[in-house]
Design a protein around this motif. Structure first.
Motif, short mmCIF file in Angstrom:
data_model
loop_
_atom_site.label_atom_id
_atom_site.label_comp_id
_atom_site.label_asym_id
_atom_site.label_seq_id
_atom_site.Cartn_x
_atom_site.Cartn_y
_atom_site.Cartn_z
N GLN A 60 34.65 9.37 30.35
CA GLN A 60 35.44 9.93 31.45
C GLN A 60 34.86 9.55 32.80
O GLN A 60 35.59 9.24 33.75
CB GLN A 60 35.49 11.45 31.30
CG GLN A 60 36.41 12.12 32.32
CD GLN A 60 36.51 13.63 32.08
OE1 GLN A 60 35.86 14.16 31.17
NE2 GLN A 60 37.34 14.30 32.88
N HIS A 112 35.77 5.86 33.52
CA HIS A 112 37.18 5.73 33.92
C HIS A 112 37.40 6.26 35.34
O HIS A 112 38.18 5.67 36.12
CB HIS A 112 38.07 6.47 32.92
CG HIS A 112 38.34 5.68 31.68
ND1 HIS A 112 39.07 4.52 31.66
CD2 HIS A 112 37.95 5.91 30.40
CE1 HIS A 112 39.14 4.04 30.42
NE2 HIS A 112 38.44 4.89 29.62
N ALA A 113 36.72 7.32 35.67
CA ALA A 113 36.89 7.87 37.02
C ALA A 113 36.38 6.89 38.08
O ALA A 113 37.02 6.69 39.12
CB ALA A 113 36.17 9.22 37.12
N LEU A 172 36.11 3.66 37.77
CA LEU A 172 37.02 2.51 37.80
C LEU A 172 38.30 2.83 38.56
O LEU A 172 38.79 2.02 39.36
CB LEU A 172 37.34 2.06 36.37
CG LEU A 172 38.29 0.87 36.23
CD1 LEU A 172 37.68 -0.37 36.91
CD2 LEU A 172 38.58 0.56 34.76
N ASP A 173 38.86 4.00 38.33
CA ASP A 173 40.08 4.38 39.06
C ASP A 173 39.81 4.46 40.57
O ASP A 173 40.64 4.05 41.39
CB ASP A 173 40.58 5.72 38.55
CG ASP A 173 41.12 5.62 37.11
OD1 ASP A 173 41.38 4.47 36.68
OD2 ASP A 173 41.26 6.66 36.46
N VAL A 181 39.61 0.85 41.94
CA VAL A 181 40.94 0.21 42.01
C VAL A 181 41.79 0.83 43.10
O VAL A 181 42.49 0.15 43.86
CB VAL A 181 41.63 0.29 40.64
CG1 VAL A 181 43.07 -0.20 40.73
CG2 VAL A 181 40.86 -0.50 39.61
N GLY A 182 41.75 2.14 43.21
CA GLY A 182 42.53 2.80 44.25
C GLY A 182 42.09 2.43 45.65
O GLY A 182 42.91 2.22 46.54
N LEU A 206 49.81 5.41 35.12
CA LEU A 206 48.43 5.51 35.56
C LEU A 206 47.81 6.79 35.05
O LEU A 206 48.49 7.78 34.74
CB LEU A 206 48.36 5.47 37.08
CG LEU A 206 48.89 4.20 37.76
CD1 LEU A 206 48.86 4.36 39.27
CD2 LEU A 206 48.08 3.00 37.33
N ARG A 207 46.52 6.75 35.00
CA ARG A 207 45.79 7.95 34.59
C ARG A 207 45.87 9.00 35.69
O ARG A 207 46.11 8.68 36.86
CB ARG A 207 44.32 7.60 34.32
CG ARG A 207 44.14 6.65 33.14
CD ARG A 207 42.65 6.47 32.88
NE ARG A 207 42.43 5.59 31.74
CZ ARG A 207 42.35 4.27 31.82
NH1 ARG A 207 42.46 3.70 32.99
NH2 ARG A 207 42.16 3.53 30.74
N VAL A 244 44.87 8.67 39.85
CA VAL A 244 44.93 7.33 40.46
C VAL A 244 45.98 7.26 41.55
O VAL A 244 45.79 6.69 42.63
CB VAL A 244 45.17 6.27 39.38
CG1 VAL A 244 45.34 4.90 40.01
CG2 VAL A 244 44.02 6.27 38.39
N ARG A 297 44.93 8.76 44.79
CA ARG A 297 44.00 7.91 45.53
C ARG A 297 44.72 6.73 46.20
O ARG A 297 44.35 6.27 47.28
CB ARG A 297 42.90 7.39 44.61
CG ARG A 297 41.97 8.48 44.08
CD ARG A 297 40.80 7.85 43.33
NE ARG A 297 39.90 8.86 42.78
CZ ARG A 297 40.02 9.37 41.56
NH1 ARG A 297 40.97 8.94 40.77
NH2 ARG A 297 39.16 10.29 41.14
#
Length: 662
Positions: free
Chosen positions: A612, A615-616, A618-619, A622-623, A646-647, A650, A653
């Motif tokens: 988790q 992923h946070a 990475l998001d 990307v954002g 999207l998760r 995201v 952001r």
């Protein structure tokens, strides 16, 4: 290259491409990687059209603003670029590739009008459009306005135009014109009219007559040139002095009564003598001294003008005698306009030519008696009688003052204006003379003719050596190779030395530039360049300013303190100690290749918390990148989504504004 003293004539030198717009089409065939799109590139070949650049004009004859006996030589202009007279197509003229688009025309006062600066669209006859109108080398130019009578009378035919332009190949070292040329090829455009002086009331060619030579553009107007006469119409007698048309009288009448013209009255009538009949005699045509108008003082105008305006003032002064408004004077015949690329004026004085002076020269030597000469012919007696009527009787010539050494007493005017008597003797002496012997290879003589006068015992000056030096100087200047060498010396050596001394005076007290012009060099540019290089080598900071490092240091990395090798190894997950031990046997590259790298097994999976967090992060990355690139989110398109959802977190952001907009 022609031999010295010779030149080669070429009928024409055609350019590979004439002036105009072209399309360059290129294709590549059978490419291994696939087909290639063809290329269409547009290019324009330019050439003078409305004005001639000054650097392309090498010389003109007769010289601009010159006065002399020019009635036996066709006027001409010499151009630097050999292909220039053929660089534009003269469409429809037949054999157009070899027909020049330029012609040199010569008109007398009253036969035409030279305009002031006008738009190039107005420099051609009404209803005439030149091909590719946007092809222009200047926005304004001047034009020559002439009536159809003048065009048919003095303009060359289309066949003459082909013969009046040629290319001359000369020896570079045997021409004074080579100061502005580099290969010895010159384009020459000649006129078809022999300018003649005016005639007085008795028909004698003694009245000065002013002419204007114009290099005109014939594009789209070659059809207005006079037609080629048939062989049966050729006359054996060529009357080069016939008046074509003189509109000055009509212009004076129009100026004296302008109200009649403004109110629509009839145009002033042109005198009968202004447009003579074909069988009019030369004596009747040239009656009166109308040609003897005093020309404008062009030299005075050039001296009084500012340097940046001198060229324009001189051109305007030379064209001031051709400012007649002929469009308003002549209403019964067409008036044509031709663009003028270059023009100059000159005056034919009516004085005898050099050939005529030599033919009338009495070659009797000093001491020749009258009875020793041959009996004069009837023609000579008639000429002497006519000359005696026109001139006042001269006083009886006194007997010459002779000396035993061969000296002749001659009147002499000194620089102070005193009128005295001086002695002169030519190179042929009746007695042996004492000659000066060279000292160290040079004669003990001065170098200026004024310093070579000798005062003889009776107090008079002996100007024999002064005259000899002056004659030798003139003979040397008559050789074009000598003039060319002097011009090169003045341009290279004298000019470089003068510029170097001026630069030295201007750079006094400025270091290190003050040391640059100290030496002497034929090329001032090379001298200054070499001086700057040497100065930069000695004091680079003073000449070229302090140098800046190629890379500026960035902000310090706090985590990079300590052993960098161990830091990199720990970041890659390898053992630095194991690599250093193996490097002693395998080398650094081999040790790095053999070093084991810690990695997760195929079945190993990170726990939920680690997954988790990854992923946070990475998001967030990307954002942030998307927000900085786009700035804002575009509205979604209708229809099914293209990308998977999207998760959580995201989208918030992505829609968050950048930091600089908060």
């Amino acid at each position: 290259m022609p031999e010295p003293g010779y030149f080669v004539l070429h009928p024409a030198v055609l350019p590979p491409l004439k002036a105009g717009s072209y399309t360059l089409h290129g294709e590549v065939e059978e490419m291994a990687g696939g087909a290639v799109e063809p290329l269409d590139a547009h290019l324009t070949v330019s050439s003078p059209r409305y004005t001639m650049p000054p650097d392309q004009i090498l010389s003109t004859f007769p010289p601009a603003n010159g006065t002399g006996s020019f009635q036996d030589v066709l006027p001409q202009i010499v151009l630097k670029r050999r292909t220039l007279p053929w660089e534009r197509p003269l469409a429809g003229a037949g054999a157009e590739s070899e027909t020049p688009w330029l012609a040199l025309v010569v008109i007398a006062e009253g036969e035409g009008s030279l305009s002031s600066e006008a738009k190039v669209e107005d420099c051609v006859t009404a209803g005439t459009t030149l091909p590719v109108p946007e092809d222009r080398d200047t926005a304004t130019s001047v034009y020559l306005s002439v009536t159809e009578t003048v065009v048919k009378g003095v303009f060359p035919t289309i066949e003459d135009v082909r013969l009046l332009a040629h290319v001359r190949e000369v020896d570079v070292g045997d021409s004074e014109l080579m100061g502005g040329d580099d290969d010895g090829f010159l384009a020459v455009v000649a006129a078809n009219r022999l300018p003649q002086p005016g005639f007085d009331a008795e028909g004698n060619p003694t009245v000065p007559r002013k002419y204007l030579a114009c290099l005109v553009n014939l594009e789209q107007q070659w059809g207005r040139l006079p037609p080629v006469p048939p062989d049966t119409a050729l006359e054996k007698r060529f009357d080069a002095v016939a008046v074509i048309q003189d509109l000055r009288g009509a212009a004076a009448s129009r100026a004296a009564d302008p109200d009649r013209t403004v109110m629509g009255g009839p145009a002033p009538a042109i005198a009968a003598g202004d447009r003579p009949a074909p069988d009019t005699t030369t004596r009747a045509v040239h009656a009166g001294a109308a040609w003897a108008a005093e020309p404008a003082s062009i030299a005075a105008a050039a001296v009084s003008a500012a340097p940046e305006e001198a060229a324009t003032v001189v051109r305007e002064a030379m064209g001031s005698a051709w400012r007649l408004p002929i469009e308003g004077i002549v209403a019964e015949e067409p008036v044509y306009r031709f663009p003028v690329l270059a023009h100059w004026s000159f005056t034919v004085s009516g004085d005898p030519t050099f050939e005529q002076l030599l033919q009338g020269l009495d070659v009797g030597l000093l001491g020749t008696l009258r009875g020793d000469l041959p009996e004069p012919t009837d023609k000579q007696r008639e000429r002497e009688a006519e000359e005696a009527k026109r001139r006042t009787p001269a006083p009886a010539r006194p007997e010459p003052e002779l000396a035993e050494t061969g000296h002749v007493g001659l009147p002499h005017q000194t620089r102070r204006g005193d009128h005295v008597e001086a002695w002169f003797r030519g190179p042929l002496s009746p007695h042996p003379t004492v000659r000066d012997e060279p000292v160290d290879g040079r004669l003990p003589l001065a170098h200026a003719s004024d310093q070579l006068r000798v005062v003889v015992p009776d107090g008079r000056e002996d100007v024999s050596l002064a005259a000899a030096f002056e004659i030798g100087r003139l003979l040397g200047l008559s050789q074009t190779a000598v003039v060319n060498a002097l011009l090169r010396w003045r341009q290279e050596q004298f000019g470089a030395e003068r510029a170097a001394r001026l630069a030295a005076e201007a750079a006094k007290g400025v270091e290190p530039a003050g040391e640059l012009p100290a030496g002497r060099d034929p090329g001032l540019g090379a001298l200054i360049g070499r001086g700057f290089v040497l100065g930069a080598a000695k004091e680079p900071d003073a000449v070229l300013a302090p140098s800046r490092p190629l890379v500026d240091p960035g902000r310090p990395l706090a985590y990079a303190e300590g052993d960098l090798d161990r830091l990199v190894a720990d970041g890659l997950g390898i053992s630095l100690d194991a690599v250093q031990r193996a490097a002693k046997q395998l080398g650094e590259v081999g040790a790095l290749a053999e070093a084991p790298v810690a990695s997760a097994g195929d079945g190993a999976k990170p726990d939920g918390a680690t997954d988790q967090a990854l992923h946070a992060d990475l998001d967030a990355a990307v954002g942030s990148l998307a927000a900085e690139a786009l700035g804002r989110i575009r509205p979604p398109r209708p229809g099914p989504p293209i990308f998977p959802p999207l998760r959580p977190g995201v989208l918030e952001r992505l829609t968050e504004p950048p930091k600089e907009q908060r």
